[in-house]
Design a protein around this motif. Structure first.
Motif, PDB file in Angstrom:
ATOM      1  N   VAL A   2       0.849  -1.189   0.000  1.00  0.00           N
ATOM      2  CA  VAL A   2       0.000   0.000   0.000  1.00  0.00           C
ATOM      3  C   VAL A   2       0.890   1.247   0.000  1.00  0.00           C
ATOM      4  O   VAL A   2       1.766   1.373   0.853  1.00  0.00           O
ATOM      5  CB  VAL A   2      -0.918   0.015   1.244  1.00  0.00           C
ATOM      6  N   PRO A   3       0.665   2.165  -0.958  1.00  0.00           N
ATOM      7  CA  PRO A   3       1.456   3.406  -0.969  1.00  0.00           C
ATOM      8  C   PRO A   3       0.855   4.427   0.000  1.00  0.00           C
ATOM      9  O   PRO A   3      -0.364   4.548   0.121  1.00  0.00           O
ATOM     10  CB  PRO A   3       1.338   3.892  -2.413  1.00  0.00           C
ATOM     11  N   LEU A   4       1.738   5.148   0.675  1.00  0.00           N
ATOM     12  CA  LEU A   4       1.309   6.245   1.548  1.00  0.00           C
ATOM     13  C   LEU A   4       1.834   7.537   0.925  1.00  0.00           C
ATOM     14  O   LEU A   4       3.006   7.868   1.054  1.00  0.00           O
ATOM     15  CB  LEU A   4       1.871   6.057   2.960  1.00  0.00           C
ATOM     16  N   TYR A   5       0.965   8.221   0.210  1.00  0.00           N
ATOM     17  CA  TYR A   5       1.356   9.411  -0.539  1.00  0.00           C
ATOM     18  C   TYR A   5       1.333  10.680   0.300  1.00  0.00           C
ATOM     19  O   TYR A   5       2.134  11.575   0.095  1.00  0.00           O
ATOM     20  CB  TYR A   5       0.408   9.636  -1.730  1.00  0.00           C
ATOM     21  N   SER A   6       0.407  10.760   1.200  1.00  0.00           N
ATOM     22  CA  SER A   6       0.171  12.035   1.888  1.00  0.00           C
ATOM     23  C   SER A   6       0.635  12.006   3.337  1.00  0.00           C
ATOM     24  O   SER A   6       0.820  10.954   3.942  1.00  0.00           O
ATOM     25  CB  SER A   6      -1.326  12.362   1.848  1.00  0.00           C
ATOM     26  N   TRP A   7       0.756  13.197   3.890  1.00  0.00           N
ATOM     27  CA  TRP A   7       1.083  13.339   5.301  1.00  0.00           C
ATOM     28  C   TRP A   7       0.034  12.635   6.157  1.00  0.00           C
ATOM     29  O   TRP A   7       0.353  11.964   7.135  1.00  0.00           O
ATOM     30  CB  TRP A   7       1.153  14.831   5.654  1.00  0.00           C
ATOM     31  N   THR A   8      -1.228  12.777   5.789  1.00  0.00           N
ATOM     32  CA  THR A   8      -2.318  12.181   6.559  1.00  0.00           C
ATOM     33  C   THR A   8      -2.185  10.661   6.626  1.00  0.00           C
ATOM     34  O   THR A   8      -2.342  10.072   7.691  1.00  0.00           O
ATOM     35  CB  THR A   8      -3.684  12.565   5.930  1.00  0.00           C
ATOM     36  N   LEU A   9      -1.894  10.026   5.485  1.00  0.00           N
ATOM     37  CA  LEU A   9      -1.738   8.571   5.471  1.00  0.00           C
ATOM     38  C   LEU A   9      -0.517   8.135   6.268  1.00  0.00           C
ATOM     39  O   LEU A   9      -0.562   7.129   6.983  1.00  0.00           O
ATOM     40  CB  LEU A   9      -1.658   8.062   4.037  1.00  0.00           C
ATOM     41  N   LYS A  10       0.568   8.881   6.154  1.00  0.00           N
ATOM     42  CA  LYS A  10       1.784   8.548   6.911  1.00  0.00           C
ATOM     43  C   LYS A  10       1.523   8.668   8.408  1.00  0.00           C
ATOM     44  O   LYS A  10       1.927   7.802   9.193  1.00  0.00           O
ATOM     45  CB  LYS A  10       2.947   9.443   6.484  1.00  0.00           C
ATOM     46  N   ASP A  11       0.846   9.724   8.802  1.00  0.00           N
ATOM     47  CA  ASP A  11       0.536   9.918  10.213  1.00  0.00           C
ATOM     48  C   ASP A  11      -0.369   8.796  10.730  1.00  0.00           C
ATOM     49  O   ASP A  11      -0.167   8.283  11.833  1.00  0.00           O
ATOM     50  CB  ASP A  11      -0.110  11.290  10.429  1.00  0.00           C
ATOM     51  N   ALA A  12      -1.353   8.405   9.937  1.00  0.00           N
ATOM     52  CA  ALA A  12      -2.243   7.307  10.327  1.00  0.00           C
ATOM     53  C   ALA A  12      -1.457   5.996  10.462  1.00  0.00           C
ATOM     54  O   ALA A  12      -1.693   5.216  11.385  1.00  0.00           O
ATOM     55  CB  ALA A  12      -3.370   7.156   9.310  1.00  0.00           C
ATOM     56  N   PHE A  13      -0.516   5.765   9.546  1.00  0.00           N
ATOM     57  CA  PHE A  13       0.329   4.576   9.624  1.00  0.00           C
ATOM     58  C   PHE A  13       1.172   4.582  10.900  1.00  0.00           C
ATOM     59  O   PHE A  13       1.286   3.570  11.592  1.00  0.00           O
ATOM     60  CB  PHE A  13       1.236   4.483   8.391  1.00  0.00           C
ATOM     61  N   LEU A  14       1.755   5.725  11.222  1.00  0.00           N
ATOM     62  CA  LEU A  14       2.567   5.822  12.437  1.00  0.00           C
ATOM     63  C   LEU A  14       1.716   5.559  13.675  1.00  0.00           C
ATOM     64  O   LEU A  14       2.135   4.836  14.592  1.00  0.00           O
ATOM     65  CB  LEU A  14       3.240   7.195  12.524  1.00  0.00           C
ATOM     66  N   THR A  15       0.512   6.094  13.699  1.00  0.00           N
ATOM     67  CA  THR A  15      -0.395   5.869  14.821  1.00  0.00           C
ATOM     68  C   THR A  15      -0.761   4.392  14.936  1.00  0.00           C
ATOM     69  O   THR A  15      -0.705   3.816  16.029  1.00  0.00           O
ATOM     70  CB  THR A  15      -1.666   6.727  14.669  1.00  0.00           C
ATOM     71  N   ALA A  16      -1.105   3.773  13.817  1.00  0.00           N
ATOM     72  CA  ALA A  16      -1.450   2.341  13.832  1.00  0.00           C
ATOM     73  C   ALA A  16      -0.251   1.507  14.270  1.00  0.00           C
ATOM     74  O   ALA A  16      -0.401   0.548  15.039  1.00  0.00           O
ATOM     75  CB  ALA A  16      -1.932   1.904  12.452  1.00  0.00           C
ATOM     76  N   SER A  17       0.935   1.872  13.814  1.00  0.00           N
ATOM     77  CA  SER A  17       2.145   1.137  14.182  1.00  0.00           C
ATOM     78  C   SER A  17       2.395   1.229  15.682  1.00  0.00           C
ATOM     79  O   SER A  17       2.747   0.241  16.328  1.00  0.00           O
ATOM     80  CB  SER A  17       3.350   1.680  13.411  1.00  0.00           C
ATOM     81  N   GLU A  18       2.194   2.405  16.239  1.00  0.00           N
ATOM     82  CA  GLU A  18       2.364   2.573  17.688  1.00  0.00           C
ATOM     83  C   GLU A  18       1.342   1.739  18.452  1.00  0.00           C
ATOM     84  O   GLU A  18       1.672   1.140  19.476  1.00  0.00           O
ATOM     85  CB  GLU A  18       2.245   4.047  18.067  1.00  0.00           C
ATOM     86  N   LYS A  19       0.121   1.656  17.933  1.00  0.00           N
ATOM     87  CA  LYS A  19      -0.898   0.830  18.593  1.00  0.00           C
ATOM     88  C   LYS A  19      -0.536  -0.651  18.548  1.00  0.00           C
ATOM     89  O   LYS A  19      -0.955  -1.423  19.408  1.00  0.00           O
ATOM     90  CB  LYS A  19      -2.273   1.075  17.974  1.00  0.00           C
ATOM     91  N   LEU A  20       0.247  -1.036  17.556  1.00  0.00           N
ATOM     92  CA  LEU A  20       0.738  -2.419  17.468  1.00  0.00           C
ATOM     93  C   LEU A  20       1.994  -2.623  18.318  1.00  0.00           C
ATOM     94  O   LEU A  20       2.547  -3.713  18.354  1.00  0.00           O
ATOM     95  CB  LEU A  20       1.028  -2.783  16.007  1.00  0.00           C
ATOM     96  N   GLY A  21       2.451  -1.563  18.975  1.00  0.00           N
ATOM     97  CA  GLY A  21       3.599  -1.677  19.865  1.00  0.00           C
ATOM     98  C   GLY A  21       4.932  -1.296  19.257  1.00  0.00           C
ATOM     99  O   GLY A  21       5.971  -1.401  19.913  1.00  0.00           O
ATOM    100  N   ALA A  22       4.939  -0.858  18.000  1.00  0.00           N
ATOM    101  CA  ALA A  22       6.199  -0.462  17.355  1.00  0.00           C
ATOM    102  C   ALA A  22       6.666   0.878  17.918  1.00  0.00           C
ATOM    103  O   ALA A  22       5.859   1.769  18.171  1.00  0.00           O
ATOM    104  CB  ALA A  22       6.019  -0.373  15.842  1.00  0.00           C
ATOM    105  N   THR A  23       7.981   0.982  18.085  1.00  0.00           N
ATOM    106  CA  THR A  23       8.572   2.234  18.561  1.00  0.00           C
ATOM    107  C   THR A  23       9.471   2.863  17.511  1.00  0.00           C
ATOM    108  O   THR A  23       9.865   4.020  17.643  1.00  0.00           O
ATOM    109  CB  THR A  23       9.396   2.004  19.840  1.00  0.00           C
ATOM    110  N   HIS A  24       9.813   2.096  16.470  1.00  0.00           N
ATOM    111  CA  HIS A  24      10.740   2.567  15.437  1.00  0.00           C
ATOM    112  C   HIS A  24      10.242   2.153  14.057  1.00  0.00           C
ATOM    113  O   HIS A  24       9.486   1.183  13.926  1.00  0.00           O
ATOM    114  CB  HIS A  24      12.126   1.942  15.629  1.00  0.00           C
ATOM    115  N   LEU A  25      10.721   2.861  13.034  1.00  0.00           N
ATOM    116  CA  LEU A  25      10.533   2.429  11.646  1.00  0.00           C
ATOM    117  C   LEU A  25      11.823   1.757  11.191  1.00  0.00           C
ATOM    118  O   LEU A  25      12.915   2.212  11.526  1.00  0.00           O
ATOM    119  CB  LEU A  25      10.283   3.618  10.721  1.00  0.00           C
ATOM    120  N   LEU A  26      11.682   0.696  10.434  1.00  0.00           N
ATOM    121  CA  LEU A  26      12.804   0.052   9.763  1.00  0.00           C
ATOM    122  C   LEU A  26      12.581   0.311   8.282  1.00  0.00           C
ATOM    123  O   LEU A  26      11.552  -0.070   7.722  1.00  0.00           O
ATOM    124  CB  LEU A  26      12.828  -1.441  10.079  1.00  0.00           C
TER     125      LEU A  26
END
Length: 113
Positions: free
Chosen positions: A58-82
């Motif tokens: 899934v491509p994340l083109y916009s700031w909004t999608l990136k922010d939503a991805f970061l929020t979802a990742s944090e809810k899954l317990g992630a603290t970092h991006l690889l």
């Protein structure tokens, strides 16, 4: 010319059967959300790693999608991006999600609106 990661399109793997489920990886007691800067690299990863098979790129083109991805990742317990990790690779760029969130920016307001 190098692309600015924070402004570039990000590609992530999602589970089409479970909304909001992204691929994560734990290493050295750190939980990472995975993101790629090329769709082919994400697709190759999904074909090589059994846990990622069947996941959708899934491509994340916009700031909004990136922010939503970061929020979802944090809810899954992630603290970092690889970033741009490939199996067998000894290195990949990583960044704390808190830092990434500060570096991505919403678009400037439209003065004509």
């Amino acid at each position: 010319m190098e692309t600015d990661f924070f402004k570039a399109v990000w590609y992530v793997l999602t589970d089409p059967a479970r909304a909001g489920e992204h691929l994560t990886l734990t290493a050295a007691e750190v939980k990472y959300a995975l993101v790629w800067t090329r769709s082919k690299a994400a697709l190759d990863f999904s074909r090589e790693v059994p846990a990622a098979r069947g996941m959708k790129v899934v491509p994340l083109y916009s700031w909004t999608l990136k922010d939503a991805f970061l929020t979802a990742s944090e809810k899954l317990g992630a603290t970092h991006l690889l970033i741009d990790y490939q199996p067998g690779s000894l290195q990949a760029a990583a960044a704390p999600i808190t830092l990434v969130r500060k570096r991505i920016q919403p678009p400037p307001p439209n003065p004509k609106a």
